[in-house]
Scaffold this active site. Sequence first.
Site, PDB file in Angstrom:
ATOM      1  N   LYS A   1      -4.811  11.958  -3.849  1.00 51.42           N
ATOM      2  CA  LYS A   1      -6.143  11.575  -3.140  1.00 51.42           C
ATOM      3  C   LYS A   1      -7.329  11.718  -4.358  1.00 51.42           C
ATOM      4  O   LYS A   1      -8.111  10.750  -4.126  1.00 51.42           O
ATOM      5  CB  LYS A   1      -6.392  12.244  -2.182  1.00 51.42           C
ATOM      6  CG  LYS A   1      -5.330  11.709  -0.869  1.00 51.42           C
ATOM      7  CD  LYS A   1      -5.650  12.738   0.347  1.00 51.42           C
ATOM      8  CE  LYS A   1      -4.679  12.272   1.563  1.00 51.42           C
ATOM      9  NZ  LYS A   1      -5.133  12.930   2.628  1.00 51.42           N
TER      10      LYS A   1
ATOM     11  N   LYS B   1       4.819   2.153   2.154  1.00 46.98           N
ATOM     12  CA  LYS B   1       4.819   2.649   3.306  1.00 46.98           C
ATOM     13  C   LYS B   1       3.610   1.876   3.946  1.00 46.98           C
ATOM     14  O   LYS B   1       2.633   1.638   3.565  1.00 46.98           O
ATOM     15  CB  LYS B   1       4.584   4.141   3.241  1.00 46.98           C
ATOM     16  CG  LYS B   1       4.467   4.769   4.576  1.00 46.98           C
ATOM     17  CD  LYS B   1       4.333   6.308   4.341  1.00 46.98           C
ATOM     18  CE  LYS B   1       4.119   7.098   5.735  1.00 46.98           C
ATOM     19  NZ  LYS B   1       4.032   8.443   5.528  1.00 46.98           N
TER      20      LYS B   1
ATOM     21  N   LYS C   1      -2.672   2.314   7.215  1.00 47.70           N
ATOM     22  CA  LYS C   1      -4.090   1.838   7.568  1.00 47.70           C
ATOM     23  C   LYS C   1      -5.082   1.410   6.507  1.00 47.70           C
ATOM     24  O   LYS C   1      -5.887   0.829   6.827  1.00 47.70           O
ATOM     25  CB  LYS C   1      -4.556   2.808   8.579  1.00 47.70           C
ATOM     26  CG  LYS C   1      -4.977   4.117   7.831  1.00 47.70           C
ATOM     27  CD  LYS C   1      -5.161   5.179   8.822  1.00 47.70           C
ATOM     28  CE  LYS C   1      -5.090   6.603   8.268  1.00 47.70           C
ATOM     29  NZ  LYS C   1      -5.075   7.800   9.433  1.00 47.70           N
TER      30      LYS C   1
END
Length: 342
Positions: free
Chosen positions: A118, A201, A204
């Site tokens: 991240k 994957k 969102k």
Amino acid sequence: MIDSKFTPRVFSGAQPSGNLHLGNYLGALRNWVRMQGSDYQTIYCMVDLHAITVWQDPKELQHATRELCAGYIASGLDPEKSILFNQSQVPEHAQLAWIFNCVARLGWMQRMTQFKDKAGKNAQNASLGLFAYPALMAADILVYHATHVPVGDDQKQHLELTRDIATKFNHDYGVDFFPLTEPVIKGAGTRVMSLRDGSKKMSKSDPSDMTRINMTDDAETIAKKIRKAKTDPDALPSEVDGLDNRPEARNLVNIYAALSDQTADQVLADVGGKQFGEFKPMLADLAVAKLSPISTEMARLMGEEAEIDRILANGAEKARAIAAPILQQTYDIVGMVGAKRG
């Protein structure tokens, strides 16, 4: 093996960051519903403290938290059977996290692959919260003495850290206080991939809404996205081995299998030899039948924000009834002097 002195208790949660999608439902929510009313006490949280490890628009965060609660309930989580609440309303999470910040080692945190993923190359500008949030995650679990946590591949490392923190705390203070929480591994076929790229994957954060089925999508939108999902020109095989090197075909078969509570082998035994022009309408009908009632109920609940807030407040009260005594005992073990808390 969990010590029998601990109440069998499941804890899990999701971040209220918007766009709850099919992967969240099949990979987590549906499994949480199945554990409800079983041999465990079930506690499910909207982890809004985790959400702010990266900047959130305050109004959007409030909306996303209520929408996630609506998604929980519409998917089948019953506030009378499970404890539902948002994390920030139970301050014991953050208080225990500080204790765990002092137990966990810097090297443990530096090994967490999710932080590396991240933060990327800009790690020096990442928030301290993003770096330390695995300790908060451990606190989320252990402030309830949770014995089991449903986990996916991306969270296994954090649960291992939770066990390491519990082990070190127990060893440092000569107690057998925190359980070594066990994972509940989700079954095969629950990893849902992008509808436009079967190697990625479902997410969102993907800029294209056509890559995912949102739990707020209506029946027409669900069917449209499945009709337009990427496939290949070959017919479906009769056995799973025939899906090798066919990621989009595998993804659609796995979605059908999960929604129909079958294995991929069982699905292919029925549909082997069919072209996607015949299979996609079958999948669309199934997805609409299973998912559109959830989106309809979510929309109804979001029209009653006061009721959602009441459910969250009631859940927080129930959660604190469990968490406050455990935090107080933790403070007593560590040697904190002062008035009783909770």
